[in-house]
Design a protein around this motif. Structure first.
Motif, mmCIF file in Angstrom:
data_model
loop_
_atom_site.group_PDB
_atom_site.id
_atom_site.type_symbol
_atom_site.label_atom_id
_atom_site.label_comp_id
_atom_site.label_asym_id
_atom_site.label_seq_id
_atom_site.Cartn_x
_atom_site.Cartn_y
_atom_site.Cartn_z
ATOM 1 N N PHE A 122 0.827 -1.205 0.000
ATOM 2 C CA PHE A 122 0.000 0.000 0.000
ATOM 3 C C PHE A 122 0.866 1.261 0.000
ATOM 4 C CE2 PHE A 122 -2.904 -3.118 2.078
ATOM 5 C CZ PHE A 122 -3.926 -3.066 1.140
ATOM 6 N N ASP A 123 0.232 2.353 -0.360
ATOM 7 C CA ASP A 123 0.929 3.638 -0.366
ATOM 8 C C ASP A 123 0.977 4.261 1.017
ATOM 9 O OD1 ASP A 123 -1.740 4.143 -0.147
ATOM 10 O OD2 ASP A 123 -1.892 5.503 -1.866
ATOM 11 N N GLU A 124 0.391 3.586 2.011
ATOM 12 C CA GLU A 124 0.456 4.015 3.397
ATOM 13 C C GLU A 124 0.767 2.812 4.268
ATOM 14 O OE1 GLU A 124 -2.759 6.512 4.920
ATOM 15 O OE2 GLU A 124 -3.554 6.636 2.868
ATOM 16 N N GLU A 125 1.359 3.069 5.424
ATOM 17 C CA GLU A 125 1.606 1.994 6.366
ATOM 18 C C GLU A 125 0.286 1.495 6.932
ATOM 19 O OE1 GLU A 125 4.414 1.098 10.308
ATOM 20 O OE2 GLU A 125 4.209 3.132 9.492
ATOM 21 N N VAL A 126 0.182 0.177 7.090
ATOM 22 C CA VAL A 126 -1.071 -0.418 7.580
ATOM 23 C C VAL A 126 -1.121 -0.271 9.100
ATOM 24 C CG1 VAL A 126 -2.520 -2.485 7.660
ATOM 25 C CG2 VAL A 126 -1.084 -2.038 5.661
ATOM 26 N N VAL A 127 -1.607 0.876 9.519
ATOM 27 C CA VAL A 127 -1.756 1.202 10.934
ATOM 28 C C VAL A 127 -3.114 1.860 11.115
ATOM 29 C CG1 VAL A 127 -0.886 2.550 12.882
ATOM 30 C CG2 VAL A 127 0.724 1.494 11.287
ATOM 31 N N GLY A 128 -3.847 1.418 12.117
ATOM 32 C CA GLY A 128 -5.147 2.024 12.381
ATOM 33 C C GLY A 128 -6.283 1.280 11.696
ATOM 34 N N GLU A 129 -7.492 1.603 12.154
ATOM 35 C CA GLU A 129 -8.686 0.881 11.676
ATOM 36 C C GLU A 129 -8.918 1.070 10.187
ATOM 37 O OE1 GLU A 129 -13.517 0.666 12.603
ATOM 38 O OE2 GLU A 129 -12.208 2.003 13.754
ATOM 39 N N ARG A 130 -8.722 2.276 9.678
ATOM 40 C CA ARG A 130 -9.009 2.546 8.268
ATOM 41 C C ARG A 130 -8.155 1.672 7.353
ATOM 42 N NH1 ARG A 130 -6.727 5.676 4.391
ATOM 43 N NH2 ARG A 130 -5.241 6.526 5.906
ATOM 44 N N MET A 131 -6.851 1.591 7.620
ATOM 45 C CA MET A 131 -5.977 0.806 6.765
ATOM 46 C C MET A 131 -6.186 -0.693 6.965
ATOM 47 S SD MET A 131 -4.400 2.700 4.716
ATOM 48 C CE MET A 131 -3.295 1.434 4.068
ATOM 49 N N LEU A 132 -6.536 -1.097 8.177
ATOM 50 C CA LEU A 132 -6.826 -2.503 8.405
ATOM 51 C C LEU A 132 -8.074 -2.926 7.633
ATOM 52 C CD1 LEU A 132 -6.053 -2.849 12.226
ATOM 53 C CD2 LEU A 132 -4.778 -3.872 10.334
ATOM 54 N N LEU A 133 -9.082 -2.062 7.618
ATOM 55 C CA LEU A 133 -10.286 -2.360 6.839
ATOM 56 C C LEU A 133 -9.972 -2.399 5.344
ATOM 57 C CD1 LEU A 133 -12.943 -0.218 8.745
ATOM 58 C CD2 LEU A 133 -12.764 -2.705 8.697
ATOM 59 N N ARG A 134 -9.088 -1.528 4.906
ATOM 60 C CA ARG A 134 -8.680 -1.532 3.494
ATOM 61 C C ARG A 134 -7.985 -2.844 3.148
ATOM 62 N NH1 ARG A 134 -4.510 2.897 0.786
ATOM 63 N NH2 ARG A 134 -4.451 1.984 -1.319
ATOM 64 N N MET A 135 -7.092 -3.301 4.013
ATOM 65 C CA MET A 135 -6.408 -4.567 3.774
ATOM 66 C C MET A 135 -7.395 -5.733 3.794
ATOM 67 S SD MET A 135 -3.384 -6.402 6.002
ATOM 68 C CE MET A 135 -2.005 -5.561 5.212
#
Length: 225
Positions: A122-135
């Motif tokens: 991803f273009d952002e580090e997978v940290v936090g609820e938003r990125m976890l939901l994206r993953m």
């Protein structure tokens, strides 16, 4: 002549644990035993391996898969993380992408028939609820993450003519790496520093062990009629 009596001295001047300590240890052992029953119950629990497309990481994932199978834990999927996207122009990243493609084939071949879920870098580090939901959306889409993605067992008993065969899933293991011993109704399987005690089912417990082999990623132990 007088003979002096020996004077007994304590080896350690440390008080023995209290009954509360022993009770706590007993409770811990019972909790661990209960946890093991849940984790090895294939109707309730499954494992998923997560790896990057790197040589040593893949090797460790294979080793983990072997030991999970050895102790009866069922794996139902593999997640390949941090895949480079297509269309890269930078020469360095294109070389890494070629390496990823080569290792991706090894992963597919090694872990088949387990399903493989690919996750991009991803273009952002997978940290936090938003990125976890994206993953999670990339991995599972509309599928329920709690579903079983591969139905299989780590241990089964087969009838082969007059003999019975105990088949235990043992991926990535050479027969020279395994030591088998038998004591009463238990079979002991040792791989490296890890040893598993398998309580033989009643149909096998009183039969003689007549041979063993590694076939199709399984340890198959033969028992006489």
């Amino acid at each position: 002549m007088k003979i002096a009596r020996p004077v007994l001295q304590p080896l350690l001047d440390v008080p023995l644990p209290s009954d509360e300590i022993y009770a706590s240890i007993k409770d811990l052992l019972l909790d661990l035993e209960g946890m093991k029953k849940v984790l090895t119950d294939s109707t309730r629990t499954s494992m998923r391996l997560v790896l990057n497309l790197e040589k040593m990481v893949i090797k460790e994932a294979k080793r983990a898969f072997t030991y999970l199978s050895l102790f009866g834990y069922v794996t139902d999927a593999v997640v390949v993380n941090r895949l480079l996207p297509d269309g890269l122009q930078d020469e360095l990243f294109r070389k890494w992408q070629a390496i990823h493609q080569r290792y991706a084939g090894e992963v597919e071949q090694s872990f088949a028939p387990l399903p493989i879920f690919n996750v991009p870098l991803f273009d952002e580090e997978v940290v936090g609820e938003r990125m976890l939901l994206r993953m999670a959306d990339v991995i599972y889409g509309d599928r329920d993450p709690t579903d079983r993605f591969y139905e299989g067992t780590s241990q089964r008993v087969l009838k082969n003519g007059p003999e019975y065969v105990l088949a235990v899933k043992m991926p990535f293991v050479d027969r020279r790496d395994i030591t088998l011993t038998r004591q009463d109704g238990d079979l002991f399987v040792t791989i490296g520093n890890y040893r598993r005690e398998i309580a033989l089912p009643r149909v096998l417990a009183n039969r003689e062990t007549v041979g063993a082999a590694i076939e199709d990623g399984e340890l198959r132990v033969r028992f006489s009629k």
